[in-house]
Design an enzyme around this catalytic site. Structure first.
Site, short mmCIF file in Angstrom:
data_model
loop_
_atom_site.label_atom_id
_atom_site.label_comp_id
_atom_site.label_asym_id
_atom_site.label_seq_id
_atom_site.Cartn_x
_atom_site.Cartn_y
_atom_site.Cartn_z
N ASN A 73 0.87 -1.19 0.00
CA ASN A 73 0.00 0.00 0.00
C ASN A 73 0.91 1.23 0.00
OD1 ASN A 73 -1.81 2.05 0.51
ND2 ASN A 73 -2.23 1.43 2.63
N TRP A 74 1.00 1.87 -1.16
CA TRP A 74 1.91 3.02 -1.27
C TRP A 74 1.35 4.27 -0.58
CZ3 TRP A 74 4.04 3.15 -7.03
CH2 TRP A 74 4.71 1.96 -7.29
N LYS A 75 0.08 4.23 -0.24
CA LYS A 75 -0.59 5.41 0.35
C LYS A 75 -0.39 6.62 -0.58
CE LYS A 75 0.27 3.40 4.83
NZ LYS A 75 0.15 3.54 6.26
N HIS A 96 -9.36 0.83 4.98
CA HIS A 96 -8.08 1.03 5.68
C HIS A 96 -8.32 1.95 6.87
CE1 HIS A 96 -3.99 2.33 6.50
NE2 HIS A 96 -3.58 1.27 5.83
N GLU A 135 -6.80 4.38 7.97
CA GLU A 135 -6.62 5.81 7.68
C GLU A 135 -7.88 6.39 7.03
OE1 GLU A 135 -2.87 5.48 5.61
OE2 GLU A 135 -1.92 4.90 7.50
N GLU A 158 -5.18 -5.33 10.60
CA GLU A 158 -4.16 -4.32 10.84
C GLU A 158 -4.45 -3.58 12.15
OE1 GLU A 158 -2.20 -3.07 6.90
OE2 GLU A 158 -3.97 -1.81 7.15
N GLY A 203 2.57 1.97 10.73
CA GLY A 203 3.50 3.08 10.58
C GLY A 203 4.21 3.48 11.85
N SER A 258 3.55 -2.41 10.32
CA SER A 258 5.00 -2.38 10.46
C SER A 258 5.68 -3.70 10.10
CB SER A 258 5.40 -1.93 11.88
OG SER A 258 4.92 -0.62 12.14
N GLY A 288 2.89 -1.20 4.31
CA GLY A 288 2.90 0.22 3.95
C GLY A 288 4.31 0.69 3.65
N GLY A 289 4.97 1.26 4.65
CA GLY A 289 6.27 1.90 4.46
C GLY A 289 7.29 1.04 3.72
#
Ligand code: PEP
Length: 250
Positions: A10-12, A98, A100, A168, A174, A212, A233-234
């Site tokens: 997930n590049w966000k 998600h 977010e 998640e 993150g 993470s 993610g990251g």
């Protein structure tokens, strides 16, 4: 049926044309030259890059998805993107719910469910995210919250072919914190039990862990019985890290 692992990135809101295409091409090339691997790999770039990235991935096993969709097919919804538009751009998957989106856009389970329905209507696989906050976990309510999200967010007709669940824990996204292997195993087994009676063939639905995930912890997490892959993610923004995570599923 054995569930094939899915490693999803997930590049966000990251990825301009140059860096996004370089990253996608690196992964597509590695996957194409790796021969048979024991996992599926999916990247979810921002909507602006879906068509370009899908073009780069064509001819390789790399899968491409969106990060969100509107519940409606089209209409007066300024700034939104429909599931049909993502499919038209070459996506085969879309993330919905998600944390977010649930937090920043106040998306309820009903909204997430409508988005998952839209994904199915457009022929996309819906990746439905669930997970508790730190406060909810500390209050001993993690299983109750996740059960409510699973029950409320999955549409009629959800099955292992059209839907993936991503667990998640919000506090792990993150932050560099990850749930313990025992907590992840317990929650994934809990989710699998919750699927009984709600979906056809609950044993076929993949349940990913996210929060993470990185090369240093992926091996332990991916070895857990009910963990069928990762939503990353990251670390999905760095080709070597994302590849190293996927390699733990080989
Ligand atoms: C995510 O965005 O779904 C996620 C799990 O992020 P990170 O891997 O950075 O925690």
């Amino acid at each position: 049926m054995a569930r094939r692992k899915l490693i999803a990135g997930n590049w966000k809101m990251n990825g301009l044309f140059g860096e996004g295409t370089t990253l996608a091409k690196t992964l597509a090339d590695r996957l194409a030259s790796a021969g048979p691997v024991g996992f599926d790999m999916l990247i979810c770039p921002p909507a602006t890059l879906v068509r370009t990235v899908a073009g780069l991935a064509a001819g390789s096993p790399l899968l491409v998805g969106g990060q969100d969709c509107h519940a409606k097919e089209k209409g007066a919804h300024t700034g939104d993107v429909s599931a049909e538009m993502l499919a038209d751009a070459g996506a085969g998957h879309v993330i919905v719910g998600h944390s977010e989106r649930r937090q920043d856009h106040r998306e309820s389970d009903a909204v997430v469910r409508a988005k998952a329905e839209a994904a199915h209507r457009a022929g996309l696989v819906a990746i439905v995210c669930v997970g508790e906050t730190r406060e909810e976990r500390d209050a001993g309510r993690a299983e109750e919250i996740v059960a409510r999200q699973v029950g409320g967010s999955l549409p009629e007709g959800a099955d292992g072919a059209n839907t993936v669940i991503a667990y998640e824990p919000v506090w792990a996204i993150g932050t560099g914190l990850t749930a313990t292997a025992a907590d992840v195993a317990g929650m994934h087994a809990h989710i699998r039990r919750e699927l009984e009676g709600k979906v056809a063939s609950p044993g076929e639905m993949r349940i990913l862990y996210g929060g993470s995930v990185k090369p240093s912890n992926a091996g332990e997490l991916m070895a857990i019985g009910d963990v069928d892959g990762a939503l990353v993610g990251g670390a999905s923004l760095v080709a070597d890290d994302f590849w190293a995570i996927a390699e733990t599923c080989r």
